[in-house]
Design an enzyme around this catalytic site. Structure first.
Site, PDB file in Angstrom:
ATOM      1  N   LYS A  12       2.793 -13.250   2.700  1.00  5.52           N
ATOM      2  CA  LYS A  12       4.237 -13.284   2.430  1.00  5.52           C
ATOM      3  C   LYS A  12       4.965 -12.090   3.066  1.00  5.52           C
ATOM      4  CE  LYS A  12       3.904 -15.849  -1.978  1.00  5.52           C
ATOM      5  NZ  LYS A  12       4.265 -15.794  -3.425  1.00  5.52           N
ATOM      6  N   TYR A  52       8.550 -25.219  -1.524  1.00  5.01           N
ATOM      7  CA  TYR A  52       8.419 -24.865  -2.950  1.00  5.01           C
ATOM      8  C   TYR A  52       9.096 -25.883  -3.873  1.00  5.01           C
ATOM      9  CZ  TYR A  52       6.259 -20.179  -2.610  1.00  5.01           C
ATOM     10  OH  TYR A  52       5.410 -19.118  -2.445  1.00  5.01           O
ATOM     11  N   PHE A  60      13.512 -19.099 -11.170  1.00  2.00           N
ATOM     12  CA  PHE A  60      13.309 -18.194 -10.025  1.00  2.00           C
ATOM     13  C   PHE A  60      13.310 -18.914  -8.683  1.00  2.00           C
ATOM     14  CE2 PHE A  60       9.118 -19.276 -11.859  1.00  2.00           C
ATOM     15  CZ  PHE A  60       8.477 -19.838 -10.757  1.00  2.00           C
ATOM     16  N   ARG A  88      -8.021 -18.949  -4.524  1.00  5.73           N
ATOM     17  CA  ARG A  88      -7.254 -18.602  -5.727  1.00  5.73           C
ATOM     18  C   ARG A  88      -7.908 -17.407  -6.429  1.00  5.73           C
ATOM     19  NH1 ARG A  88      -2.142 -20.609  -6.348  1.00  5.73           N
ATOM     20  NH2 ARG A  88      -2.382 -19.719  -8.411  1.00  5.73           N
ATOM     21  N   ARG A 105      -3.989  -9.566  -4.689  1.00  7.68           N
ATOM     22  CA  ARG A 105      -2.746  -9.228  -5.389  1.00  7.68           C
ATOM     23  C   ARG A 105      -2.856  -7.913  -6.158  1.00  7.68           C
ATOM     24  NH1 ARG A 105      -1.156 -15.449  -7.088  1.00  7.68           N
ATOM     25  NH2 ARG A 105       0.343 -15.802  -5.390  1.00  7.68           N
ATOM     26  N   ASN A 115       4.235 -10.794  -4.357  1.00  3.19           N
ATOM     27  CA  ASN A 115       2.800 -10.739  -4.672  1.00  3.19           C
ATOM     28  C   ASN A 115       1.918 -11.013  -3.456  1.00  3.19           C
ATOM     29  OD1 ASN A 115       3.223 -13.472  -4.471  1.00  3.19           O
ATOM     30  ND2 ASN A 115       2.751 -13.942  -6.613  1.00  3.19           N
ATOM     31  N   HIS A 118       0.237 -16.447  -0.774  1.00  8.46           N
ATOM     32  CA  HIS A 118       0.290 -17.790  -1.377  1.00  8.46           C
ATOM     33  C   HIS A 118      -1.037 -18.476  -1.099  1.00  8.46           C
ATOM     34  CE1 HIS A 118       1.523 -21.921  -2.300  1.00  8.46           C
ATOM     35  NE2 HIS A 118       0.821 -22.245  -1.231  1.00  8.46           N
ATOM     36  N   GLU A 129       0.286 -29.023   2.087  1.00  8.48           N
ATOM     37  CA  GLU A 129       0.771 -27.733   2.614  1.00  8.48           C
ATOM     38  C   GLU A 129       0.266 -27.471   4.039  1.00  8.48           C
ATOM     39  OE1 GLU A 129       1.269 -25.594  -1.767  1.00  8.48           O
ATOM     40  OE2 GLU A 129      -0.220 -24.803  -0.372  1.00  8.48           O
TER      41      GLU A 129
HETATM   42  P1  ADP Z   1       1.061 -18.916  -7.504  1.00  4.73           P
HETATM   43  O1  ADP Z   1       1.684 -18.327  -6.257  1.00  4.73           O
HETATM   44  O2  ADP Z   1       0.095 -17.961  -8.138  1.00  4.73           O
HETATM   45  O3  ADP Z   1       0.493 -20.287  -7.293  1.00  4.73           O
HETATM   46  P2  ADP Z   1       3.268 -20.220  -8.874  1.00  4.73           P
HETATM   47  O4  ADP Z   1       2.929 -21.434  -8.063  1.00  4.73           O
HETATM   48  O5  ADP Z   1       3.367 -20.378 -10.337  1.00  4.73           O
HETATM   49  O6  ADP Z   1       2.236 -19.029  -8.577  1.00  4.73           O
HETATM   50  O7  ADP Z   1       4.645 -19.626  -8.380  1.00  4.73           O
HETATM   51  C1  ADP Z   1       4.959 -19.601  -6.998  1.00  4.73           C
HETATM   52  C2  ADP Z   1       5.532 -18.243  -6.671  1.00  4.73           C
HETATM   53  O8  ADP Z   1       6.764 -18.092  -7.369  1.00  4.73           O
HETATM   54  C3  ADP Z   1       4.681 -17.049  -7.102  1.00  4.73           C
HETATM   55  O9  ADP Z   1       3.677 -16.687  -6.188  1.00  4.73           O
HETATM   56  C4  ADP Z   1       5.726 -15.961  -7.240  1.00  4.73           C
HETATM   57  O10 ADP Z   1       6.020 -15.416  -5.975  1.00  4.73           O
HETATM   58  C5  ADP Z   1       6.941 -16.732  -7.750  1.00  4.73           C
HETATM   59  N1  ADP Z   1       7.031 -16.662  -9.207  1.00  4.73           N
HETATM   60  C6  ADP Z   1       6.253 -17.288 -10.108  1.00  4.73           C
HETATM   61  N2  ADP Z   1       6.623 -17.000 -11.374  1.00  4.73           N
HETATM   62  C7  ADP Z   1       7.689 -16.173 -11.257  1.00  4.73           C
HETATM   63  C8  ADP Z   1       8.539 -15.509 -12.195  1.00  4.73           C
HETATM   64  N3  ADP Z   1       8.370 -15.661 -13.508  1.00  4.73           N
HETATM   65  N4  ADP Z   1       9.530 -14.727 -11.693  1.00  4.73           N
HETATM   66  C9  ADP Z   1       9.710 -14.570 -10.381  1.00  4.73           C
HETATM   67  N5  ADP Z   1       8.935 -15.165  -9.439  1.00  4.73           N
HETATM   68  C10 ADP Z   1       7.946 -15.939  -9.872  1.00  4.73           C
HETATM   69 MG    MG Z   2       1.435 -22.082  -6.801  1.00  6.43          MG
END
Ligand code: ADP
Ligand code: MG
Length: 136
Positions: A12, A52, A60, A88, A105, A115, A118, A129
């Protein structure tokens, strides 16, 4: 039985900006992933919104799409035995504060939104994807 999978990984903007892409790719390599294809790109916000889309109802969502399109990213197809779950695990929890020692992370993530990486969360989404970024 062997189960070689491919998964989509994104380094990212926060990580590319800090020149961490080399170190992150090295972590993939050390952990047995092959980088099958990769490219460094910057996407439009509209494309981030499409990518997304599963999160479109989340509070968010807008910030997330603005962020992913805010600077260069590195998108990669990673391959390994059980690559989806393995990636993961190597990434660690969404919130770097909760991520285990040794994960990407934990090492590099700044916050829940910044973070650093992805990774696809299922075989179905990995295919969607990978096609999103690499289908010609
Ligand atoms: P992951 O990336 O671990 O699969 P998610 O798919 O739940 O997580 O969320 C996608 C992305 O959205 C996350 O990597 C993070 O950058 C962002 N995100 C998730 N939860 C939050 C939150 N509560 N506040 C802000 N950004 C968030
Ligand atoms: Mg995800």
């Amino acid at each position: 039985m062997s189960n070689i999978e491919q998964t989509l990984s994104i380094i990212k903007p926060d990580a590319v900006e800090r020149n961490l892409d080399g170190q992150i790719k090295e972590m993939f390599s050390i952990n047995g992933f092959t980088i099958v294809q990769e490219k460094k790109i910057q996407i439009e916000k509209q494309e981030a919104e499409k990518f997304y889309k599963v999160h479109e109802t989340k509070p968010f969502y807008d910030d997330l799409c603005t962020y992913l399109s805010s600077g260069p990213i590195v998108v990669m197809i990673l391959e390994k035995e059980n690559a989806i779950l393995a990636n993961r695990e190597l990434m660690g929890s969404t919130n770097p504060k909760d991520a285990a020692e040794g994960t990407i992370r934990k090492k590099f993530g700044i916050s829940i939104d910044k973070n650093s990486v992805h990774g696809s969360d299922s075989a179905e989404n990995a295919k969607i994807e990978i096609d999103f970024f690499f289908k010609s």
